[in-house]
Design an enzyme around this catalytic site. Structure first.
Site, PDB file in Angstrom:
ATOM      1  N   VAL A 151       0.735  -1.124   0.232  1.00 50.74           N
ATOM      2  CA  VAL A 151       0.398   0.098   0.017  1.00 50.74           C
ATOM      3  C   VAL A 151       0.710   1.294   0.032  1.00 50.74           C
ATOM      4  O   VAL A 151       2.319   0.958   0.297  1.00 50.74           O
ATOM      5  CB  VAL A 151      -1.251   0.574   1.193  1.00 50.74           C
ATOM      6  CG1 VAL A 151      -2.176  -1.535   1.011  1.00 50.74           C
ATOM      7  CG2 VAL A 151      -0.740  -0.085   2.619  1.00 50.74           C
ATOM      8  N   SER A 152       0.183   2.455  -0.574  1.00 49.12           N
ATOM      9  CA  SER A 152       1.185   3.252  -0.703  1.00 49.12           C
ATOM     10  C   SER A 152       1.524   4.696   1.053  1.00 49.12           C
ATOM     11  O   SER A 152       2.142   4.576   0.676  1.00 49.12           O
ATOM     12  CB  SER A 152       0.335   4.440  -1.675  1.00 49.12           C
ATOM     13  OG  SER A 152       0.750   3.753  -3.185  1.00 49.12           O
ATOM     14  N   SER A 153      -0.008   4.209   1.436  1.00 50.75           N
ATOM     15  CA  SER A 153       0.391   5.537   2.747  1.00 50.75           C
ATOM     16  C   SER A 153       0.361   4.024   4.496  1.00 50.75           C
ATOM     17  O   SER A 153       0.048   3.518   4.101  1.00 50.75           O
ATOM     18  CB  SER A 153      -0.386   6.670   2.878  1.00 50.75           C
ATOM     19  OG  SER A 153      -1.651   5.745   2.491  1.00 50.75           O
ATOM     20  N   GLU A 177      -0.026   8.962  -5.515  1.00 53.12           N
ATOM     21  CA  GLU A 177       1.228   9.213  -5.588  1.00 53.12           C
ATOM     22  C   GLU A 177       1.979  10.260  -6.193  1.00 53.12           C
ATOM     23  O   GLU A 177       3.129   9.988  -6.518  1.00 53.12           O
ATOM     24  CB  GLU A 177       1.352   7.718  -5.890  1.00 53.12           C
ATOM     25  CG  GLU A 177       1.275   6.609  -4.718  1.00 53.12           C
ATOM     26  CD  GLU A 177       1.381   5.099  -5.222  1.00 53.12           C
ATOM     27  OE1 GLU A 177       2.967   5.088  -5.988  1.00 53.12           O
ATOM     28  OE2 GLU A 177       0.867   4.259  -4.907  1.00 53.12           O
TER      29      GLU A 177
END
Length: 178
Positions: free
Chosen positions: A67-69, A174
């Protein structure tokens, strides 16, 4: 990438078949070969690994989830992604050897667990890497990653092919952060 090439005799020895069988498989299109400038057959090591996997029905795999965050991680998105992958793996008769997870942008090429996973695949001759979406593995340069996996004798399996609106929104976020 320059992959190691084997003579038909060397490949046959590893596969437990005769040189003649290797030649026959080549003519039948069952094995990929390359030719030297003098016309001699050479078999890439990745091709020998592919055939060995088929012969042994090696279904070992690693899972990679990202996941990005931190917020997505705290909201449980990473664990739900892993759960969906584990369910798919079970339904499709793969054996999970290890799960690798990252909380970082897919644009970031310094993800610690991504590189640990690639090294693990290489060192342990793991034949399959399973991800939910290809963008979980990397946002850019997917063909380079696939080529590296091929060099290691591994294959990428992407469980889902269509990106949801949530994933598209995540990509936009992103790109804003970078």
């Amino acid at each position: 990438m320059n992959e190691e090439l084997l003579s038909p005799k060397e490949a046959g020895k590893l596969l437990g078949v005769s040189t003649r069988t290797i030649q026959r498989w080549d003519k039948q299109g069952l094995i990929k070969t390359v030719r030297t400038p003098k016309g001699r057959r050479r078999i890439p090591v990745s091709e020998v690994r592919r055939i060995l996997r088929q012969m042994t029905n090696d279904r070992r795999a690693v899972i990679y989830a990202r996941v990005s965050s931190q917020k997505q991680d705290k909201d449980g998105n990473l664990e739900r992604q892993v759960e969906r992958l584990l369910k798919w793996v079970k339904e499709n008769n793969y054996e999970v050897v290890r799960v690798f997870k990252d909380t970082a942008s897919g644009i970031n090429d310094k993800r610690k667990n991504f590189w640990k996973m690639m090294e693990f695949i290489k060192e342990n001759h793991i034949p399959f890497l399973i991800v939910e979406f290809h963008d979980r593995l990397t946002r850019f340069g997917l063909e380079y990653v696939k080529a590296l996996l091929k060099e290691y004798g591994a294959e990428l399996i992407t469980v889902e092919s269509k990106m949801s609106k949530d994933k598209m929104h995540e990509l936009v976020e992103e790109l804003k952060i970078s």
